[in-house]
Design a protein around this motif. Structure first.
Motif, PDB file in Angstrom:
ATOM      1  N   SER A  63     -61.085 -33.239  51.097  1.00 41.90           N
ATOM      2  CA  SER A  63     -60.217 -32.065  51.248  1.00 41.90           C
ATOM      3  C   SER A  63     -59.034 -32.131  50.287  1.00 41.90           C
ATOM      4  CB  SER A  63     -59.707 -31.953  52.686  1.00 41.90           C
ATOM      5  OG  SER A  63     -60.776 -31.646  53.559  1.00 41.90           O
ATOM      6  N   ALA A  64     -58.473 -33.316  50.104  1.00 40.98           N
ATOM      7  CA  ALA A  64     -57.361 -33.486  49.166  1.00 40.98           C
ATOM      8  C   ALA A  64     -57.825 -33.206  47.736  1.00 40.98           C
ATOM      9  CB  ALA A  64     -56.770 -34.888  49.280  1.00 40.98           C
ATOM     10  N   LEU A  65     -59.052 -33.615  47.404  1.00 39.24           N
ATOM     11  CA  LEU A  65     -59.583 -33.329  46.067  1.00 39.24           C
ATOM     12  C   LEU A  65     -59.758 -31.828  45.856  1.00 39.24           C
ATOM     13  CD1 LEU A  65     -62.235 -36.102  45.328  1.00 39.24           C
ATOM     14  CD2 LEU A  65     -59.991 -35.798  44.291  1.00 39.24           C
ATOM     15  N   VAL A  66     -60.198 -31.129  46.891  1.00 38.24           N
ATOM     16  CA  VAL A  66     -60.327 -29.675  46.794  1.00 38.24           C
ATOM     17  C   VAL A  66     -58.975 -29.052  46.485  1.00 38.24           C
ATOM     18  CG1 VAL A  66     -60.862 -27.545  48.057  1.00 38.24           C
ATOM     19  CG2 VAL A  66     -62.376 -29.528  48.281  1.00 38.24           C
ATOM     20  N   ASP A  67     -57.942 -29.508  47.176  1.00 37.48           N
ATOM     21  CA  ASP A  67     -56.596 -28.983  46.937  1.00 37.48           C
ATOM     22  C   ASP A  67     -56.148 -29.233  45.504  1.00 37.48           C
ATOM     23  OD1 ASP A  67     -56.488 -28.137  49.586  1.00 37.48           O
ATOM     24  OD2 ASP A  67     -55.311 -29.878  50.261  1.00 37.48           O
ATOM     25  N   GLY A  68     -56.390 -30.428  45.006  1.00 37.60           N
ATOM     26  CA  GLY A  68     -56.017 -30.757  43.631  1.00 37.60           C
ATOM     27  C   GLY A  68     -56.804 -29.961  42.610  1.00 37.60           C
ATOM     28  N   PHE A  69     -58.094 -29.754  42.896  1.00 34.58           N
ATOM     29  CA  PHE A  69     -58.942 -28.969  42.001  1.00 34.58           C
ATOM     30  C   PHE A  69     -58.434 -27.530  41.944  1.00 34.58           C
ATOM     31  CE2 PHE A  69     -62.726 -26.622  40.705  1.00 34.58           C
ATOM     32  CZ  PHE A  69     -63.204 -27.403  39.667  1.00 34.58           C
ATOM     33  N   ARG A  70     -58.118 -26.984  43.104  1.00 32.08           N
ATOM     34  CA  ARG A  70     -57.605 -25.607  43.172  1.00 32.08           C
ATOM     35  C   ARG A  70     -56.300 -25.481  42.371  1.00 32.08           C
ATOM     36  NH1 ARG A  70     -57.893 -24.780  48.330  1.00 32.08           N
ATOM     37  NH2 ARG A  70     -59.682 -23.408  48.260  1.00 32.08           N
ATOM     38  N   GLU A  71     -55.419 -26.451  42.539  1.00 35.15           N
ATOM     39  CA  GLU A  71     -54.144 -26.424  41.817  1.00 35.15           C
ATOM     40  C   GLU A  71     -54.379 -26.449  40.303  1.00 35.15           C
ATOM     41  OE1 GLU A  71     -49.953 -28.927  41.519  1.00 35.15           O
ATOM     42  OE2 GLU A  71     -51.520 -29.605  42.893  1.00 35.15           O
ATOM     43  N   ALA A  72     -55.286 -27.296  39.842  1.00 34.29           N
ATOM     44  CA  ALA A  72     -55.584 -27.367  38.403  1.00 34.29           C
ATOM     45  C   ALA A  72     -56.209 -26.059  37.910  1.00 34.29           C
ATOM     46  CB  ALA A  72     -56.515 -28.545  38.111  1.00 34.29           C
ATOM     47  N   MET A  73     -57.096 -25.467  38.715  1.00 30.16           N
ATOM     48  CA  MET A  73     -57.743 -24.224  38.290  1.00 30.16           C
ATOM     49  C   MET A  73     -56.749 -23.067  38.224  1.00 30.16           C
ATOM     50  SD  MET A  73     -60.899 -24.709  37.484  1.00 30.16           S
ATOM     51  CE  MET A  73     -60.453 -26.321  36.860  1.00 30.16           C
ATOM     52  N   ARG A  74     -55.714 -23.124  39.025  1.00 29.02           N
ATOM     53  CA  ARG A  74     -54.702 -22.057  39.017  1.00 29.02           C
ATOM     54  C   ARG A  74     -53.622 -22.273  37.954  1.00 29.02           C
ATOM     55  NH1 ARG A  74     -53.821 -21.404  45.555  1.00 29.02           N
ATOM     56  NH2 ARG A  74     -55.688 -20.165  45.916  1.00 29.02           N
TER      57      ARG A  74
ATOM     58  N   ARG B 255     -53.759 -22.376  34.712  1.00 29.86           N
ATOM     59  CA  ARG B 255     -53.959 -21.726  33.412  1.00 29.86           C
ATOM     60  C   ARG B 255     -53.865 -22.720  32.254  1.00 29.86           C
ATOM     61  NH1 ARG B 255     -53.242 -15.706  33.576  1.00 29.86           N
ATOM     62  NH2 ARG B 255     -53.147 -15.258  35.775  1.00 29.86           N
ATOM     63  N   GLY B 256     -54.455 -23.899  32.475  1.00 30.84           N
ATOM     64  CA  GLY B 256     -54.536 -24.902  31.423  1.00 30.84           C
ATOM     65  C   GLY B 256     -53.387 -25.881  31.371  1.00 30.84           C
ATOM     66  N   LYS B 257     -52.446 -25.780  32.272  1.00 29.59           N
ATOM     67  CA  LYS B 257     -51.277 -26.669  32.245  1.00 29.59           C
ATOM     68  C   LYS B 257     -51.554 -28.018  32.921  1.00 29.59           C
ATOM     69  CE  LYS B 257     -47.967 -22.976  31.864  1.00 29.59           C
ATOM     70  NZ  LYS B 257     -47.656 -21.805  32.622  1.00 29.59           N
ATOM     71  N   LEU B 258     -52.479 -28.059  33.873  1.00 31.72           N
ATOM     72  CA  LEU B 258     -52.817 -29.302  34.566  1.00 31.72           C
ATOM     73  C   LEU B 258     -54.234 -29.729  34.199  1.00 31.72           C
ATOM     74  CD1 LEU B 258     -51.530 -28.629  38.198  1.00 31.72           C
ATOM     75  CD2 LEU B 258     -50.440 -30.025  36.433  1.00 31.72           C
ATOM     76  N   GLU B 259     -54.373 -30.987  33.889  1.00 33.24           N
ATOM     77  CA  GLU B 259     -55.687 -31.565  33.614  1.00 33.24           C
ATOM     78  C   GLU B 259     -56.133 -32.364  34.834  1.00 33.24           C
ATOM     79  OE1 GLU B 259     -57.635 -31.641  30.607  1.00 33.24           O
ATOM     80  OE2 GLU B 259     -56.332 -30.002  29.952  1.00 33.24           O
ATOM     81  N   LEU B 260     -57.392 -32.301  35.161  1.00 30.07           N
ATOM     82  CA  LEU B 260     -57.931 -33.116  36.245  1.00 30.07           C
ATOM     83  C   LEU B 260     -58.083 -34.547  35.748  1.00 30.07           C
ATOM     84  CD1 LEU B 260     -60.614 -30.581  37.455  1.00 30.07           C
ATOM     85  CD2 LEU B 260     -58.588 -31.289  38.739  1.00 30.07           C
ATOM     86  N   ASP B 261     -57.694 -35.498  36.559  1.00 24.75           N
ATOM     87  CA  ASP B 261     -57.778 -36.915  36.206  1.00 24.75           C
ATOM     88  C   ASP B 261     -59.218 -37.389  36.335  1.00 24.75           C
ATOM     89  OD1 ASP B 261     -57.603 -39.682  36.005  1.00 24.75           O
ATOM     90  OD2 ASP B 261     -55.888 -39.844  37.348  1.00 24.75           O
ATOM     91  N   ILE B 262     -59.745 -37.945  35.268  1.00 28.04           N
ATOM     92  CA  ILE B 262     -61.134 -38.406  35.266  1.00 28.04           C
ATOM     93  C   ILE B 262     -61.356 -39.525  36.280  1.00 28.04           C
ATOM     94  CG2 ILE B 262     -60.924 -40.106  33.416  1.00 28.04           C
ATOM     95  CD1 ILE B 262     -63.683 -38.889  32.415  1.00 28.04           C
ATOM     96  N   GLU B 263     -60.305 -40.310  36.557  1.00 30.93           N
ATOM     97  CA  GLU B 263     -60.420 -41.385  37.558  1.00 30.93           C
ATOM     98  C   GLU B 263     -60.668 -40.811  38.949  1.00 30.93           C
ATOM     99  OE1 GLU B 263     -60.415 -44.755  37.049  1.00 30.93           O
ATOM    100  OE2 GLU B 263     -60.389 -44.296  34.906  1.00 30.93           O
ATOM    101  N   ASP B 264     -60.057 -39.688  39.257  1.00 32.52           N
ATOM    102  CA  ASP B 264     -60.204 -39.063  40.570  1.00 32.52           C
ATOM    103  C   ASP B 264     -61.364 -38.085  40.637  1.00 32.52           C
ATOM    104  OD1 ASP B 264     -57.947 -40.405  41.564  1.00 32.52           O
ATOM    105  OD2 ASP B 264     -56.604 -38.812  40.902  1.00 32.52           O
TER     106      ASP B 264
ATOM    107  N   ALA C  24     -64.202 -32.451  33.454  1.00 36.36           N
ATOM    108  CA  ALA C  24     -64.633 -31.635  32.316  1.00 36.36           C
ATOM    109  C   ALA C  24     -64.374 -30.151  32.557  1.00 36.36           C
ATOM    110  CB  ALA C  24     -66.123 -31.860  32.035  1.00 36.36           C
ATOM    111  N   LEU C  25     -64.164 -29.771  33.800  1.00 39.68           N
ATOM    112  CA  LEU C  25     -63.921 -28.363  34.134  1.00 39.68           C
ATOM    113  C   LEU C  25     -62.462 -27.950  33.957  1.00 39.68           C
ATOM    114  CD1 LEU C  25     -66.191 -28.304  37.288  1.00 39.68           C
ATOM    115  CD2 LEU C  25     -66.653 -27.133  35.126  1.00 39.68           C
ATOM    116  N   SER C  26     -61.592 -28.877  33.596  1.00 39.98           N
ATOM    117  CA  SER C  26     -60.168 -28.571  33.427  1.00 39.98           C
ATOM    118  C   SER C  26     -59.936 -27.375  32.515  1.00 39.98           C
ATOM    119  CB  SER C  26     -59.416 -29.780  32.868  1.00 39.98           C
ATOM    120  OG  SER C  26     -59.379 -30.822  33.800  1.00 39.98           O
TER     121      SER C  26
END
Length: 146
Positions: A90-101, A103-112, A118-120
């Motif tokens: 659930s926490a990963l979903v929240d982080g993914f949503r934040e990165a998707m919103r 507009r390219g300012k947040l990159e998803l951490d490959i470790e997590d 790659a979808l960042s």
């Protein structure tokens, strides 16, 4: 296109052409399922989760139809959450949503996020964000139902 962007594009296409987490687990073996559809483009998928006695995700399986981004995202998600506690997923979903919103300012951490990092770049294209989010919304809904 940079070398990293090219690599990420190849990874997305590979997951789209050779998806993981399919075929869909039998209904009777699943703790919960969720059907999601993107009305804008027609992408759709059904995701099922099976949990162990401690609430960890045994597996997340899915089937669906849609663009390469939605299919790759579901494939990447199913690999990522297998064996993961539900709260962590659930926490990963929240982080993914934040990165998707972002507009390219947040990159998803490959470790997590593993391959899903790659979808960042998708976050730069607002019309494609819902494609990438479809499986993640389905997981969030399925975990809420479990």
């Amino acid at each position: 296109m940079s070398g990293l962007e090219s690599l990420y594009q190849e990874l997305i296409l590979d997951h789209s052409k050779h998806p993981h987490g399919t075929p869909l687990a039998a209904e009777e073996g699943a703790n919960a399922s969720s059907y999601q559809r993107n009305p804008i483009c027609g992408d759709e998928l059904t995701l099922r989760v099976r949990l162990d006695d401690a609430g960890a995700i045994r597996d997340a399986t899915w089937e669906g139809a849609g663009c390469s981004i939605s299919q790759a995202s579901a494939s990447m998600l199913s690999d990522l959450v297998a064996g993961m506690p539900g709260a962590e997923a659930s926490a990963l979903v929240d982080g993914f949503r934040e990165a998707m919103r972002s507009r390219g300012k947040l990159e998803l951490d490959i470790e997590d996020y593993g391959d899903a990092a790659a979808l960042s770049g998708v976050s730069k294209y607002t019309a494609r964000v819902k494609c990438a989010m479809l499986a993640w919304v389905a997981l969030e809904d399925a975990l809420a139902r479990a």
